[in-house]
Write a protein that holds these residues in place. Structure first.
Motif, PDB file in Angstrom:
ATOM      1  N   PRO A 188       0.816  -1.226   0.000  1.00 35.82           N
ATOM      2  CA  PRO A 188       0.000   0.000   0.000  1.00 35.82           C
ATOM      3  C   PRO A 188       0.849   1.275   0.000  1.00 35.82           C
ATOM      4  N   GLY A 189       1.984   1.219   0.676  1.00 35.64           N
ATOM      5  CA  GLY A 189       2.850   2.397   0.716  1.00 35.64           C
ATOM      6  C   GLY A 189       3.382   2.761  -0.649  1.00 35.64           C
ATOM      7  N   ALA A 190       3.784   1.741  -1.428  1.00 34.07           N
ATOM      8  CA  ALA A 190       4.302   1.995  -2.774  1.00 34.07           C
ATOM      9  C   ALA A 190       3.213   2.535  -3.678  1.00 34.07           C
ATOM     10  N   ALA A 191       2.006   1.999  -3.561  1.00 32.63           N
ATOM     11  CA  ALA A 191       0.893   2.480  -4.375  1.00 32.63           C
ATOM     12  C   ALA A 191       0.530   3.922  -4.007  1.00 32.63           C
ATOM     13  N   SER A 192       0.536   4.224  -2.712  1.00 35.06           N
ATOM     14  CA  SER A 192       0.241   5.589  -2.275  1.00 35.06           C
ATOM     15  C   SER A 192       1.310   6.552  -2.774  1.00 35.06           C
ATOM     16  N   ALA A 193       2.565   6.128  -2.733  1.00 39.19           N
ATOM     17  CA  ALA A 193       3.661   6.979  -3.199  1.00 39.19           C
ATOM     18  C   ALA A 193       3.547   7.270  -4.688  1.00 39.19           C
ATOM     19  N   ALA A 194       2.921   6.332  -5.435  1.00 38.02           N
ATOM     20  CA  ALA A 194       2.725   6.536  -6.870  1.00 38.02           C
ATOM     21  C   ALA A 194       1.526   7.430  -7.161  1.00 38.02           C
ATOM     22  N   GLY A 195       0.819   7.842  -6.112  1.00 40.76           N
ATOM     23  CA  GLY A 195      -0.292   8.768  -6.280  1.00 40.76           C
ATOM     24  C   GLY A 195      -1.663   8.153  -6.208  1.00 40.76           C
ATOM     25  N   PHE A 196      -1.734   6.888  -5.806  1.00 43.49           N
ATOM     26  CA  PHE A 196      -3.027   6.213  -5.757  1.00 43.49           C
ATOM     27  C   PHE A 196      -3.735   6.407  -4.421  1.00 43.49           C
ATOM     28  N   ARG A 197      -5.056   6.441  -4.475  1.00 51.31           N
ATOM     29  CA  ARG A 197      -5.885   6.222  -3.304  1.00 51.31           C
ATOM     30  C   ARG A 197      -6.161   4.719  -3.267  1.00 51.31           C
ATOM     31  N   VAL A 198      -5.707   4.062  -2.239  1.00 51.60           N
ATOM     32  CA  VAL A 198      -5.679   2.599  -2.216  1.00 51.60           C
ATOM     33  C   VAL A 198      -6.771   2.060  -1.301  1.00 51.60           C
ATOM     34  N   SER A 199      -7.484   1.066  -1.818  1.00 52.32           N
ATOM     35  CA  SER A 199      -8.451   0.315  -1.020  1.00 52.32           C
ATOM     36  C   SER A 199      -8.011  -1.143  -1.026  1.00 52.32           C
ATOM     37  N   THR A 200      -7.824  -1.700   0.173  1.00 54.49           N
ATOM     38  CA  THR A 200      -7.366  -3.077   0.282  1.00 54.49           C
ATOM     39  C   THR A 200      -8.359  -3.899   1.092  1.00 54.49           C
ATOM     40  N   ILE A 201      -8.069  -5.181   1.225  1.00 49.69           N
ATOM     41  CA  ILE A 201      -8.904  -6.077   2.024  1.00 49.69           C
ATOM     42  C   ILE A 201      -8.264  -6.259   3.391  1.00 49.69           C
ATOM     43  N   GLY A 202      -9.064  -6.107   4.437  1.00 47.30           N
ATOM     44  CA  GLY A 202      -8.594  -6.418   5.777  1.00 47.30           C
ATOM     45  C   GLY A 202      -7.893  -5.298   6.499  1.00 47.30           C
TER      46      GLY A 202
END
Length: 463
Positions: free
Chosen positions: A417-431
């Motif tokens: 999630p950290g890498a995705a956020s750093a790329a500019g994403f709003r991240v939704s994950t499971i759990g």
């Protein structure tokens, strides 16, 4: 030994090839002439890593052949495996055994004296008895044996599962069948446990194993929902319980629900068997219901991630098959998820490394593309449904640049999630609750992975 395998589907093709790899003379037979022709021309009907290499090697060594001629395949065979399909009967859920019984009837006139007929198809209790009765209507009782030898192959790693299995189960009612089947497996497998039991128990073992694993998947998926509500981390929860040797860490990866050719079909068939005998399997029943509901619930997670409404929006789905390293779309979670998003008004594009052709047979009004970045171009959200290695290696920054909105719904924890956020994403994950995930991601910036896991574990315990 000379071995005949009836059926060149997933189980028959993999099993026959691996028996040949062990040095046996194997003939695989199928009624579908076009399929046999394509196999003989090097075009396999399924995708399974390394299977094409083993087929080619053993054909070249004259240990493996494919034919439509049942008589020539069966004649002089010491073991004849029945590996035909046993799909769920539409609207009923129990296994359709018509192909198994047809194979028994048609092979009977050609069986060699002393041959062992081994049922490798997944079948309900009592099928071996029925097969024996069918063959005995043509052959003298005592001139043949019927055994149960269920398969435990996982798509994507089936070659390894066959050549180096956790165990082999043999169900037989007479000493000759036991001796032949033990001779077949004992030498190549060495110290691998060989479970020798009666036919009925062997038939039930396969269903019980798959139902248990399906229950385990459903259990962790429901705990993932709880983690999201209370702000804990299902990945760390799974680690914490999976290290208990009584539980084990396999099948504790939270996701969008189980699919494929085995778990959905076998849990339902086990339920029908129990009902026929007046037995209530409440846990299995609830597992089936919860899993079906979960697949469609994942669409609501996508809707929430884009702000509560997907009408008129474009959703890119990465990974369509029910798991990586297979082209199997049977009961794939991507299908009900996509269908639900479409009912809510979304336009859906899909990408899968090898599954697009099969996906086109089960998905309607979905643009299937051969490149993940083109799939995501101008999309309002990207949803990861199957965690292929090629999807895990996607350049997140490039992916973000081609999208209209920076929403990533990762249903398989394919990305940090950290890498995705750093790329500019709003991240939704499971759990994980989103804000909780963002807080925990800060810990990974300057702290190595092992240390950050310890810190996060302490934070979870302290909530």
């Amino acid at each position: 030994m000379k071995i005949a395998v009836i059926g060149t589907g997933y189980v028959g093709l993999v099993s026959g090839t691996c028996f040949a790899e062990w040095g046996h003379d194997v003939v695989c037979v199928d009624k579908n002439a076009d399929k046999i022709s394509r196999i003989n021309n090097g075009q396999l009907p399924i995708y399974e890593p390394d299977l094409d290499i083993l087929v080619a090697r053993n054909r070249e060594a004259d240990r493996l052949s494919f034919t439509c001629d049942l008589a020539s395949a069966i004649t002089n065979a010491q073991v004849v495996f029945i590996a035909v399909g046993t799909p769920s009967r539409v609207g009923q859920g129990d296994a359709d055994l018509s192909f198994v019984y047809m194979a028994a009837r048609e092979m009977a006139p050609f069986l060699a004296e002393g041959a062992v007929v081994a049922v490798k198809s997944t079948v309900p209790v009592g099928t071996g008895d029925a097969v024996e009765k069918i063959i005995a209507s043509v052959c003298r009782r005592g001139s043949f044996s019927v055994a149960s030898n269920p398969e435990f192959l996982r798509e994507g790693v089936a070659i390894g599962d066959f050549l180096k299995p956790d165990r082999v189960v043999i169900g037989a009612e007479d000493g000759r069948a036991r001796a032949v089947m033990l001779a077949l497996y004992r030498e190549p497998l060495g110290s691998t446990p060989l479970v020798v039991t009666d036919r009925c128990t062997a038939e039930l073992i396969k269903y019980a194993a798959n139902a248990f694993l399906a229950t385990k998947i459903t259990f962790i998926n429901e705990l993932a929902d709880l983690c999201e509500r209370v702000g804990s981390n299902v990945g760390e929860l799974a680690l914490g319980i999976g290290l208990d040797k009584r539980i084990g860490n396999s099948f504790l990866n939270a996701g969008p629900g189980y699919g494929g050719s085995c778990f959905p079909k076998d849990t339902l068939a086990l339920l029908r068997i129990a009902q026929d005998y007046g037995v209530v399997l409440r846990i299995v029943e609830e597992t089936i219901v919860a899993n079906e509901a979960r697949k469609r619930k994942m669409a609501l997670k996508v809707v929430d991630a884009v702000g509560g409404d997907v009408d008129g929006q474009t959703i890119a789905v990465l990974g369509l098959t029910f798991k990586p390293d297979t082209d199997d779309m049977r009961e794939a979670p991507a299908v009900p998820l996509i269908e639900t998003l479409q009912r809510y008004g979304a336009t859906v594009r899909g990408y899968d490394p090898v599954g697009n052709e099969n996906a086109s047979c089960v998905l309607e009004n979905v643009a299937l593309v051969d490149d993940p970045y083109e799939c995501a171009r101008d999309a309002d959200a990207v949803v990861v449904v199957t965690e292929w290695d090629s999807i895990r290696r996607i350049d997140l920054s490039r992916l973000r640049r081609v999208m209209r909105r920076p929403v990533l719904v990762d249903l398989r924890s394919a990305f940090e999630p950290g890498a995705a956020s750093a790329a500019g994403f709003r991240v939704s994950t499971i759990g994980q609750r989103p804000e909780r995930a963002e807080r925990l991601n800060l810990l990974t910036d300057d702290v190595d992975r092992d240390t950050s896991r310890q810190i996060r574990s302490r934070q979870v315990r302290g909530k």
